[in-house]
Design a protein around this motif. Structure first.
Motif, mmCIF file in Angstrom:
data_model
loop_
_atom_site.group_PDB
_atom_site.id
_atom_site.type_symbol
_atom_site.label_atom_id
_atom_site.label_comp_id
_atom_site.label_asym_id
_atom_site.label_seq_id
_atom_site.Cartn_x
_atom_site.Cartn_y
_atom_site.Cartn_z
ATOM 1 N N MET B 1 0.654 -1.333 -0.376
ATOM 2 C CA MET B 1 0.059 -0.350 -0.177
ATOM 3 C C MET B 1 0.516 1.279 -0.113
ATOM 4 S SD MET B 1 -3.381 0.672 2.945
ATOM 5 C CE MET B 1 -4.207 -0.636 2.569
ATOM 6 N N GLN B 2 0.465 2.025 -1.056
ATOM 7 C CA GLN B 2 1.155 2.966 -1.281
ATOM 8 C C GLN B 2 0.633 4.339 0.138
ATOM 9 O OE1 GLN B 2 4.051 3.269 -2.839
ATOM 10 N NE2 GLN B 2 4.417 6.129 -2.195
ATOM 11 N N LEU B 3 1.321 5.056 0.829
ATOM 12 C CA LEU B 3 0.911 5.706 1.900
ATOM 13 C C LEU B 3 1.670 7.342 1.396
ATOM 14 C CD1 LEU B 3 -1.008 4.760 4.695
ATOM 15 C CD2 LEU B 3 0.111 3.729 3.231
ATOM 16 N N LEU B 4 1.164 8.636 1.351
ATOM 17 C CA LEU B 4 1.387 9.703 0.634
ATOM 18 C C LEU B 4 0.794 10.977 2.348
ATOM 19 C CD1 LEU B 4 -0.215 10.128 -2.504
ATOM 20 C CD2 LEU B 4 2.770 9.761 -2.182
ATOM 21 N N TYR B 5 1.557 11.386 3.084
ATOM 22 C CA TYR B 5 1.680 12.403 3.764
ATOM 23 C C TYR B 5 1.366 14.034 3.376
ATOM 24 C CZ TYR B 5 1.695 7.801 6.623
ATOM 25 O OH TYR B 5 2.543 6.463 6.211
ATOM 26 N N PHE B 6 0.506 14.789 3.790
ATOM 27 C CA PHE B 6 1.099 15.971 3.495
ATOM 28 C C PHE B 6 0.470 17.146 4.017
ATOM 29 C CE2 PHE B 6 -0.718 14.132 -0.343
ATOM 30 C CZ PHE B 6 0.690 14.348 -1.582
ATOM 31 N N ALA B 7 1.345 18.150 4.051
ATOM 32 C CA ALA B 7 1.265 19.343 4.501
ATOM 33 C C ALA B 7 1.773 19.505 7.115
ATOM 34 C CB ALA B 7 -0.514 20.507 4.948
ATOM 35 N N TRP B 8 0.893 19.448 7.878
ATOM 36 C CA TRP B 8 1.660 18.798 8.840
ATOM 37 C C TRP B 8 1.659 17.604 9.187
ATOM 38 C CZ3 TRP B 8 -2.374 17.397 11.746
ATOM 39 C CH2 TRP B 8 -3.239 17.505 11.502
ATOM 40 N N LEU B 9 0.870 16.785 8.801
ATOM 41 C CA LEU B 9 0.922 15.371 9.117
ATOM 42 C C LEU B 9 1.909 15.279 8.768
ATOM 43 C CD1 LEU B 9 -2.758 14.679 7.698
ATOM 44 C CD2 LEU B 9 -1.551 13.151 9.970
ATOM 45 N N ARG B 10 2.477 15.439 7.471
ATOM 46 C CA ARG B 10 3.775 15.126 6.149
ATOM 47 C C ARG B 10 4.790 15.245 7.674
ATOM 48 N NH1 ARG B 10 7.441 18.277 3.823
ATOM 49 N NH2 ARG B 10 5.886 20.044 3.611
ATOM 50 N N LEU B 11 4.552 16.135 8.191
ATOM 51 C CA LEU B 11 5.875 16.953 8.858
ATOM 52 C C LEU B 11 5.634 16.330 10.215
ATOM 53 C CD1 LEU B 11 5.942 20.789 8.008
ATOM 54 C CD2 LEU B 11 7.383 19.223 7.355
ATOM 55 N N LYS B 12 5.604 15.685 11.159
ATOM 56 C CA LYS B 12 4.633 15.178 11.829
ATOM 57 C C LYS B 12 4.936 13.838 11.652
ATOM 58 C CE LYS B 12 1.661 17.920 14.898
ATOM 59 N NZ LYS B 12 0.182 17.822 15.949
ATOM 60 N N ILE B 13 4.264 12.842 10.931
ATOM 61 C CA ILE B 13 4.644 11.854 10.495
ATOM 62 C C ILE B 13 6.540 11.313 10.233
ATOM 63 C CG2 ILE B 13 4.469 10.228 8.815
ATOM 64 C CD1 ILE B 13 1.524 10.896 9.240
ATOM 65 N N GLY B 14 6.817 12.666 9.629
ATOM 66 C CA GLY B 14 8.622 12.807 9.516
ATOM 67 C C GLY B 14 8.803 12.135 7.865
ATOM 68 N N VAL B 15 8.060 12.285 6.915
ATOM 69 C CA VAL B 15 7.989 11.379 5.844
ATOM 70 C C VAL B 15 6.844 11.771 4.857
ATOM 71 C CG1 VAL B 15 9.769 9.388 6.083
ATOM 72 C CG2 VAL B 15 7.034 9.078 5.777
ATOM 73 N N GLY B 16 7.564 12.184 3.772
ATOM 74 C CA GLY B 16 5.922 12.358 2.759
ATOM 75 C C GLY B 16 5.349 11.470 2.134
ATOM 76 N N GLU B 17 6.055 10.635 2.074
ATOM 77 C CA GLU B 17 5.274 8.914 1.001
ATOM 78 C C GLU B 17 6.386 7.928 1.772
ATOM 79 O OE1 GLU B 17 5.853 10.323 -2.941
ATOM 80 O OE2 GLU B 17 4.846 8.086 -3.891
ATOM 81 N N GLU B 18 5.527 6.644 1.675
ATOM 82 C CA GLU B 18 5.985 5.347 1.873
ATOM 83 C C GLU B 18 5.179 3.998 1.764
ATOM 84 O OE1 GLU B 18 6.565 4.663 6.415
ATOM 85 O OE2 GLU B 18 5.000 5.680 6.659
ATOM 86 N N GLN B 19 6.014 3.497 1.554
ATOM 87 C CA GLN B 19 5.018 2.328 1.261
ATOM 88 C C GLN B 19 5.296 1.217 2.013
ATOM 89 O OE1 GLN B 19 4.333 1.675 -2.376
ATOM 90 N NE2 GLN B 19 3.714 -0.194 -1.987
ATOM 91 N N LEU B 20 4.177 0.629 2.493
ATOM 92 C CA LEU B 20 3.671 -0.218 3.642
ATOM 93 C C LEU B 20 3.073 -1.372 3.816
ATOM 94 C CD1 LEU B 20 3.030 2.368 6.371
ATOM 95 C CD2 LEU B 20 5.033 1.178 6.142
ATOM 96 N N GLU B 21 3.161 -2.618 3.920
ATOM 97 C CA GLU B 21 1.958 -3.844 3.750
ATOM 98 C C GLU B 21 0.960 -4.090 5.411
ATOM 99 O OE1 GLU B 21 3.715 -7.150 2.379
ATOM 100 O OE2 GLU B 21 5.288 -5.781 0.699
ATOM 101 N N PRO B 22 -0.361 -3.512 5.956
ATOM 102 C CA PRO B 22 -0.957 -3.743 6.698
ATOM 103 C C PRO B 22 -1.285 -5.325 6.901
ATOM 104 C CG PRO B 22 -1.624 -1.812 5.778
ATOM 105 C CD PRO B 22 -0.540 -2.310 4.501
ATOM 106 N N PRO B 23 -1.422 -5.758 7.758
ATOM 107 C CA PRO B 23 -1.855 -7.181 7.756
ATOM 108 C C PRO B 23 -3.166 -6.881 7.319
ATOM 109 C CG PRO B 23 -1.881 -6.071 10.183
ATOM 110 C CD PRO B 23 -1.211 -4.635 9.022
ATOM 111 N N PRO B 24 -3.876 -8.065 7.044
ATOM 112 C CA PRO B 24 -5.232 -7.925 6.313
ATOM 113 C C PRO B 24 -5.776 -7.976 7.215
ATOM 114 C CG PRO B 24 -3.782 -10.454 6.400
ATOM 115 C CD PRO B 24 -3.085 -9.549 7.378
ATOM 116 N N GLU B 25 -6.716 -7.953 8.434
ATOM 117 C CA GLU B 25 -7.376 -7.133 9.294
ATOM 118 C C GLU B 25 -7.069 -5.650 8.808
ATOM 119 O OE1 GLU B 25 -4.759 -8.991 10.088
ATOM 120 O OE2 GLU B 25 -3.611 -7.958 12.271
ATOM 121 N N VAL B 26 -6.347 -5.091 8.589
ATOM 122 C CA VAL B 26 -6.885 -3.110 7.961
ATOM 123 C C VAL B 26 -7.782 -3.478 6.891
ATOM 124 C CG1 VAL B 26 -5.898 -1.546 7.523
ATOM 125 C CG2 VAL B 26 -4.520 -2.768 9.468
#
Lengths: 156, 88, 156, 88
Positions: B1-26
């Protein structure tokens, strides 16, 4: 015509480009958004517009199609800038052309209202103390989410 | 799953973009926000007040009950503030 | 700024002139009226705008003051041409600048609506058979006052 | 009294501007239109249908009952058609 770009634009050039080859235009309405020299805290400052590349273009194409379905327009141009912008710089240009004056003016207002409230842009205003992300909501909610930071430039 | 974060969400999380693999229950956006909040302080802080978090899946605005699949592009951001000039 | 003139104008130049030295502008709305290439009888033709020199300027200054009393505007420009105009030529330019987007757009529409209905201009459209004075009123009344003539150029 | 005629009124009357001295009993716009209509065929034809005649005295729109004085600038013209582009 939709363009999302970092560079400035020339309104006169865009107006000429839009009306060239159009044979039924009676009125052209245009709106230029400009960075105010007095920011929301009263102090002048630059701002940075961050956007969601890909989604911005996609949503702008949708809203252009929406305007074309509502009004008898001959041509539409939307140019929106992103990145860091100094006070007095141009941010956005909307041009609508129609045989009918009222159609051009209404469609222009419709597109600007949409851009103002729905387009995926986020605005960071620089202030003496660093800066803050501008919140879209009411001023008391804004106070709770206002957030100072030193490095506020968007990746947009 | 491709995750993108913008504005202050991006700054708090610390990256603008990341590839994650959440477990099937997500299975929904809410599930994703819950799962992300467990990932660290930045995520927890960014997602604490969900009334100021907006979501787009595959570049369309969606609600928190929207279903997710592993190939989705999911963007998290504050309410958009638009690009025009003054506040008026 | 009000100008009644025979000559064409450059929208880009006028926009720059208007915003120069203004420090609180957030939005600039503009409307350009153009001679349509399809006249009211379906045939393309030039037109001549006749006006009442002196009264036109006086009424435009009044309506500009009226707009300034209704909206928080930083600047207003109105340029209106008279004389013979070919299809595709620019007729009128209205520019309004304000800290507030809505004020600029509403004032622009207000001024254009006024110019369209109240300004002392008379329009003569050239047609294959000579031409006719365009009537401001309903289409059936228009039919009774339509009047063909060979030398229709206004004294403007 | 300075008289000005515009658009088809000008063409029917045959001049755009003239200096006239109406008799003292011409006290209102209606009196003036009656008096002008006696001056010749062009005037009579131009002023036949007064529902399509509009009047300005000293560059202000007035009604037919407006009083006149010898120094006035009186303009007669059809309803204004405005200057903008299309009909819309």
């Amino acid at each position: 015509m939709i363009r999302i770009q970092r560079e400035d634009f020339d309104v006169g050039v865009e107006l000429s480009a839009l009306s060239r080859g159009q044979h039924n235009i009676g009125g052209i309405a245009a709106f230029v958004g400009v960075v105010r020299e007095i920011g929301s805290d009263g102090a002048p400052g630059a701002m940075t517009l961050e956007h969601y590349p890909g989604m911005t273009e996609r949503k702008l194409i949708e809203i252009e199609a929406d305007a074309l379905s509502r009004w008898p327009l001959d041509a539409v141009s939307i140019i929106h800038r992103y990145g860091r912008l100094e006070p007095g710089e141009q941010i956005v240009l909307v041009i609508t052309a129609s045989a009918h004056r009222t159609a051009a003016l209404e469609a222009c207002q419709f597109l600007i209202d949409w851009l103002k409230t729905k387009a995926p842009f986020w605005k960071f205003e620089e202030t003496a103390g660093g800066g803050k992300w501008v919140d879209a909501r009411s001023s008391d909610e804004l106070a709770t989410t206002r957030w100072l930071e030193m490095d506020g430039r968007g990746a947009g | 799953m491709q995750l993108l974060y913008f504005a202050w969400l991006r700054l708090k999380i610390g990256v603008g973009e990341e590839q994650l693999e959440p477990p099937p229950e997500v299975a929904t956006v809410t599930d994703l926000l819950d799962w992300l909040s467990e990932k660290g302080d930045g995520y927890a802080e960014a997602l604490l007040d969900r009334s100021v978090v907006r979501v787009a899946v595959n570049q369309e605005y969606v609600g928190f009950d929207h279903p997710l699949s592993p190939e989705d592009e999911v963007a998290l951001f504050p309410p958009v503030t638009g690009g025009c000039g003054g506040p008026g």
